[in-house]
Motif scaffolding. Structure first.
Motif, short mmCIF file in Angstrom:
data_model
loop_
_atom_site.label_atom_id
_atom_site.label_comp_id
_atom_site.label_asym_id
_atom_site.label_seq_id
_atom_site.Cartn_x
_atom_site.Cartn_y
_atom_site.Cartn_z
N ASN A 17 0.85 -1.19 0.00
CA ASN A 17 0.00 0.00 0.00
C ASN A 17 0.89 1.24 0.00
N ILE A 18 0.66 2.15 -0.93
CA ILE A 18 1.48 3.35 -1.05
C ILE A 18 0.57 4.56 -0.92
N GLY A 19 0.64 5.23 0.23
CA GLY A 19 -0.19 6.40 0.44
C GLY A 19 0.44 7.67 -0.06
N SER A 20 1.75 7.66 -0.24
CA SER A 20 2.49 8.86 -0.59
C SER A 20 2.76 8.93 -2.08
N MET A 21 2.42 10.05 -2.72
CA MET A 21 2.74 10.26 -4.13
C MET A 21 4.25 10.29 -4.33
N THR A 22 4.97 10.86 -3.37
CA THR A 22 6.43 10.92 -3.47
C THR A 22 7.02 9.52 -3.56
N GLU A 23 6.58 8.63 -2.66
CA GLU A 23 7.11 7.26 -2.67
C GLU A 23 6.69 6.53 -3.94
N PHE A 24 5.48 6.76 -4.41
CA PHE A 24 5.01 6.12 -5.64
C PHE A 24 5.91 6.52 -6.81
N LYS A 25 6.20 7.81 -6.95
CA LYS A 25 7.06 8.25 -8.04
C LYS A 25 8.45 7.64 -7.93
N GLN A 26 8.97 7.54 -6.70
CA GLN A 26 10.29 6.96 -6.53
C GLN A 26 10.31 5.49 -6.95
N ILE A 27 9.26 4.75 -6.60
CA ILE A 27 9.19 3.34 -6.96
C ILE A 27 9.09 3.18 -8.47
N ILE A 28 8.23 3.96 -9.11
CA ILE A 28 8.10 3.89 -10.57
C ILE A 28 9.43 4.23 -11.23
N GLY A 29 10.18 5.13 -10.60
CA GLY A 29 11.47 5.52 -11.15
C GLY A 29 12.48 4.40 -11.24
N GLU B 121 18.66 -4.26 -24.39
CA GLU B 121 17.30 -4.27 -24.92
C GLU B 121 16.26 -3.92 -23.86
N LYS B 122 16.61 -2.98 -23.00
CA LYS B 122 15.64 -2.47 -22.02
C LYS B 122 15.11 -1.14 -22.55
N TYR B 123 13.88 -1.18 -23.10
CA TYR B 123 13.26 0.01 -23.68
C TYR B 123 11.99 0.43 -22.93
N TYR B 124 11.35 -0.50 -22.24
CA TYR B 124 10.13 -0.19 -21.50
C TYR B 124 10.05 -1.14 -20.32
N PHE B 125 9.11 -0.88 -19.43
CA PHE B 125 8.94 -1.78 -18.30
C PHE B 125 7.46 -1.99 -18.03
N THR B 126 7.17 -3.04 -17.30
CA THR B 126 5.79 -3.42 -16.98
C THR B 126 5.57 -3.32 -15.48
N ILE B 127 4.47 -2.72 -15.10
CA ILE B 127 4.07 -2.63 -13.70
C ILE B 127 2.94 -3.62 -13.47
N ILE B 128 3.15 -4.57 -12.58
CA ILE B 128 2.09 -5.51 -12.19
C ILE B 128 1.54 -5.01 -10.85
N ASP B 129 0.31 -4.55 -10.87
CA ASP B 129 -0.27 -3.87 -9.71
C ASP B 129 -1.33 -4.76 -9.06
N PHE B 130 -1.08 -5.18 -7.83
CA PHE B 130 -2.01 -6.05 -7.10
C PHE B 130 -2.89 -5.26 -6.12
N ARG B 131 -2.63 -3.96 -5.94
CA ARG B 131 -3.35 -3.21 -4.90
C ARG B 131 -3.89 -1.88 -5.38
N ASN B 132 -4.12 -1.74 -6.67
CA ASN B 132 -4.69 -0.51 -7.23
C ASN B 132 -3.83 0.71 -6.95
N VAL B 133 -2.55 0.52 -6.74
CA VAL B 133 -1.65 1.63 -6.46
C VAL B 133 -1.51 2.54 -7.68
N THR B 134 -1.58 1.96 -8.88
CA THR B 134 -1.36 2.75 -10.09
C THR B 134 -2.51 3.70 -10.39
N ASN B 135 -3.55 3.71 -9.56
CA ASN B 135 -4.56 4.77 -9.68
C ASN B 135 -3.94 6.15 -9.50
#
Length: 823
Positions: free
Chosen positions: A517-529, A539-553
């Motif tokens: 669970n990520i309540g902080s936008m700051t922490e969310f941006k850091q994780i996505i980073g 051959e790393k051009y993109y990445f995939t986020i597998i979201d189990f807790r609706n964090v990517t909202n």
């Protein structure tokens, strides 16, 4: 002038000679065809390509190292009017932070000066826009005056500091356009006497390199003499020393525990390395005015919280110019980077980085688990794994793995992660973010157990396929070094809690799984980073986020990627206790994380397995023991025997307007197909009339359909034709093998000779194996089993000539997709 002259002719015959006549040096000050972006990465299924670069026709630089661009020129061919290129020139000038935009068709120049910084018109009023002849182009010193006005450089001292050159290494590396802007603005701000400066740059855009160039120019120019670079993680200090800062050589010193040497000019230090718990704070061994420049890396992590020891360091050295750098400025009702450092002098966002092609775009797979979506209420009399009765209430994602551990849920999450990797690439570097250290260990074991069943051949190669990288584990440092090293295949999967949220240069991380669970936008941006870096070599051009807790909202929240705004309203004297106790708030304020400490002293030790990450002891003492009390009330309950399953999988897509759309892959396909074809009959008409089915497939993919992923999700042995008809219009679907068998039963090829029938039969087998694209490609004749029939020309000659061969292919396709087989 000849209106038939091309744009290149206009540049060569008119513009360049005019510039040289005005005193511009062709070799150093004039650059043509300047590509300043990389070109956005475009992902279609598993296919990756880049969009076109943004490219300026001509950029004029005042200095020879091309540090200060003063004008951008857009040229048009002879059929255009003089100012037709102005819109594009202004767009590029805005992006590149250039004061003068110019357009030309070879008859003269249309010049627009930005921010009221034009040439003196003779009456003391600068011109805003003017049309001038080819022999009237401004010389370098006049456009430099426009630059100084644009950047408010008023004194000779300010100008001298601004003009000091970059450090250019042996490979000739120079800053990218946005790095140049950040460096120039910071140097100019320091030259003008600004003592608090904030730079906001997305993770992966080279903040350390920017810091190095700022320090180098200010240090070598004599503007700043003793400089401190502050960070809060061992790996950040080591990366900095071994990376961009290596060019400082023996002028650079790392401040270690109780080792204070005042003979150096540039220092690297952990916040924790400047504080001691049992004696006088180490930073007080320096005089308060010892440093005249401090760079605060990741300044969102507590430097502005007045209750923290970290803030006291900056307050002690308050006479120094302080530059804060972060991807995620801290802005809450109680804490504000902007209040401390001032408004950002430059912001380069994640969105800009992705659009420019310097950062990796992302896909999102949202996995909905039944107990998460519906909640979980234990049946009456339900007991935990220790035989204790479980409180009867509604549990949800805020409880799972923090208060209540459902064994089956952990296994479902692990299953989905392993399944995804098995279907893509088992060796893709993957970070799994968990609630805490205990959860990270359970997840490691669950993934290992599942992987041993799904991919035993991979696990047979190593005992480090999946590891836990957390602050309490002595082996974490070694695992981390191997994980972030692109040349090391293992470990592939790292389970963690907080340790990898920031400062970890994981260049080849291709998957980020979120089960926290990520309540902080700051922490969310850091994780996505952690996934935004591009590494083309691997051959790393993109990445995939597998979201189990609706964090990517959080992607949809208005402040996700916008310009930071100060929102601090009140001072809360109890904030430090809240930071420590409230695990849901994230650890972005510098508060204690259960995964933040790799040691217990608070000093830098590059040889230690236990280098400190956070001054936990002090924070706990300051919290008066409240943290431990709170922890005791949160003892976890472990249960098993719960029905846990995946209810939904939804993906995130980008529509034509660049907006994010979240839906299932089937819903997306139905939406895109129905917007392009009014009915099944329309689609059949296009499909059957197409000379090459591949052209229709290409058009579908151009509409945004991800056909390979769709096929793997729905049914892997369906042809593209049946896949689309089935999903968009619920038409009955036949597999490729079923269609091939129907063709063979009809024996339509009786009219062909024996050799031709053999060719057609083998082509039909190829269709059944791989799809229609194979048999339309002449290269199919060069691979088994067709290659055994002869050369390409020999096989084609069986039908007469190439035209006859292609006609036979179209007849074969007609048979495959005959009306009787569509219904």
């Amino acid at each position: 002038m000849n209106k038939n002259l091309s744009e290149r002719d206009i540049i060569t015959k008119f513009i360049i000679p005019s510039l040289e006549k005005s005193g511009w040096d062709k070799h150093f000050q004039i650059r043509e065809e300047v590509g300043f972006t990389k070109g956005r990465v475009l992902v279609k299924g598993k296919t990756v390509k880049r969009a076109d670069q943004k490219r300026a026709d001509i950029i004029l630089y005042y200095d020879n190292d091309q540090k200060h661009p003063v004008a951008v020129i857009e040229a048009k061919d002879g059929r255009h009017n003089l100012g037709d290129g102005m819109s594009q020139a202004l767009e590029y000038a805005g992006i590149l932070d250039i004061p003068v935009a110019i357009a030309s068709n070879g008859t003269g120049f249309s010049v627009q000066y930005r921010n009221g910084c034009g040439r003196d018109s003779g009456n003391g009023i600068p011109v805003a826009i003017e049309d001038i002849g080819l022999d009237e182009f401004p010389p370098p010193f006049e456009l430099w005056e426009c630059y100084k006005c644009y950047n408010k450089l008023l004194s000779q001292e300010e100008e001298n500091a601004s003009l000091f050159p970059y450090y250019i290494d042996s490979e000739g590396r120079k800053p990218r356009y946005y790095q140049r802007i950040a460096i120039n603005r910071a140097v100019d701000a320091v030259a003008k006497g600004q003592d608090r400066i904030l730079l906001v740059m997305a993770t992966g855009t080279g903040k350390t390199y920017v810091a190095f160039q700022i320090i180098y120019r200010l240090w070598k120019s004599g503007k700043k003499k003793r400089i401190l670079y502050l960070a809060d993680r061992n790996n950040l200090i080591l990366q900095t020393k071994k990376g961009d800062f290596k060019h400082f050589k023996d002028k650079l010193h790392i401040i270690k525990h109780k080792e204070i040497d005042k003979s150096y000019e540039i220092y690297l230090a952990l916040y924790q390395g400047l504080t001691n718990y049992d004696s006088e704070d180490a930073y007080r061994q320096f005089s308060a005015n010892f440093f005249d420049l401090i760079i605060v890396d990741e300044c969102h992590r507590g430097s502005v919280d007045e209750d923290k020891a970290w803030h006291r360091i900056l307050s002690y050295f308050s006479s120094a110019t302080q530059i804060g750098m972060t991807a995620t400025p801290k802005e809450t009702e109680t804490l504000s980077n902007i209040e401390y450092f001032g408004d950002p002098i430059y912001t380069y966002s994640l969105k800009q980085g992705i659009d420019d092609g310097f950062l990796a775009p992302y896909k999102v797979l949202k996995v909905g688990i039944n107990v998460d979506l519906e909640g979980y209420v234990p049946e009456k009399g339900k007991r935990d794994d220790n035989g204790e009765l479980i409180e009867e209430r509604l549990y949800n994602t805020k409880d799972f793995d923090r208060n209540l551990v459902i064994d089956e849920r952990t296994k479902v999450v692990a299953h989905k992660i392993v399944e995804f990797l098995a279907n893509s690439n088992p060796y893709d570097k993957t970070i799994v973010f968990c609630i805490d250290i205990e959860h990270a260990e359970r997840m490691r074991r669950a993934i290992l157990e599942r992987a041993s069943k799904e991919m035993p051949d991979v696990l047979s190669q190593t005992d480090k396929y999946v590891v836990r990288i957390t602050g309490d584990d002595p082996a974490a440092k070694g695992y981390l070094e191997d994980f972030i090293n692109p040349e090391e295949r293992f470990p592939c999967i790292a389970t963690t809690s907080k340790l990898l949220t920031t400062g970890t240069d994981a260049q080849t991380c291709k998957v980020i799984a979120l089960d926290c669970n990520i309540g902080s936008m700051t922490e969310f941006k850091q994780i996505i980073g952690r996934g935004t870096r591009i590494n083309e070599e691997y051959e790393k051009y993109y990445f995939t986020i597998i979201d189990f807790r609706n964090v990517t909202n959080k992607f949809f929240e208005k402040d996700f990627d916008g310009t930071p705004v100060r929102i601090k309203e009140v001072k809360d004297s109890d904030r430090i206790s809240e930071d420590i106790i409230d695990d849901n708030a994230g650890n972005d304020a510098g508060g204690l994380s259960t995964d933040s400490a790799i040691g217990d002293e608070g000093y830098f030790d590059e040889n230690s397995e236990n280098g400190c990450e956070c001054d936990d002891d002090r924070l706990i003492r300051e919290a008066n023991g409240l943290y431990n009390i709170k922890r005791d009330k949160r003892e976890k309950v472990y249960i098993s025997g719960v029905d846990v399953s995946v209810l939904s999988e939804r993906r995130q897509f980008i529509d034509e307007d660049g907006s994010l759309v979240i839906c299932s892959l089937k819903e997306w396909t139905r939406l895109k197909v129905s917007s392009h074809f009014r009915s099944l009959d329309d689609f059949l008409l296009m499909w059957n009339s197409a000379d090459r089915k591949k052209a229709v497939i290409d058009e579908l993919e151009a509409q945004g359909l991800v056909l390979e992923e769709l096929r793997s999700e729905v049914k892997s042995d369906l042809d593209v034709f049946d896949l689309v008809c089935y999903i968009a219009w619920d038409a009955p679907a036949l597999t490729r093998r079923e269609r091939a068998e129907k063709v063979k039963k009809r024996n339509y090829w009786a009219k062909y000779g024996e050799k031709a029938r053999v060719v057609l039969e083998r082509l039909l087998d190829k269709y059944a194996e791989n799809g229609i694209e194979d048999i339309e490609n002449m290269k199919v004749l060069t691979v088994d089993p067709l290659s055994t029939l002869g050369t390409v020309s020999e096989i084609v000659s069986v039908f007469g000539n190439k035209s006859d061969y292609l006609k036979a292919i179209r007849e074969l396709e007609d048979e495959i997709y005959s009306a009787a087989n569509i219904a």
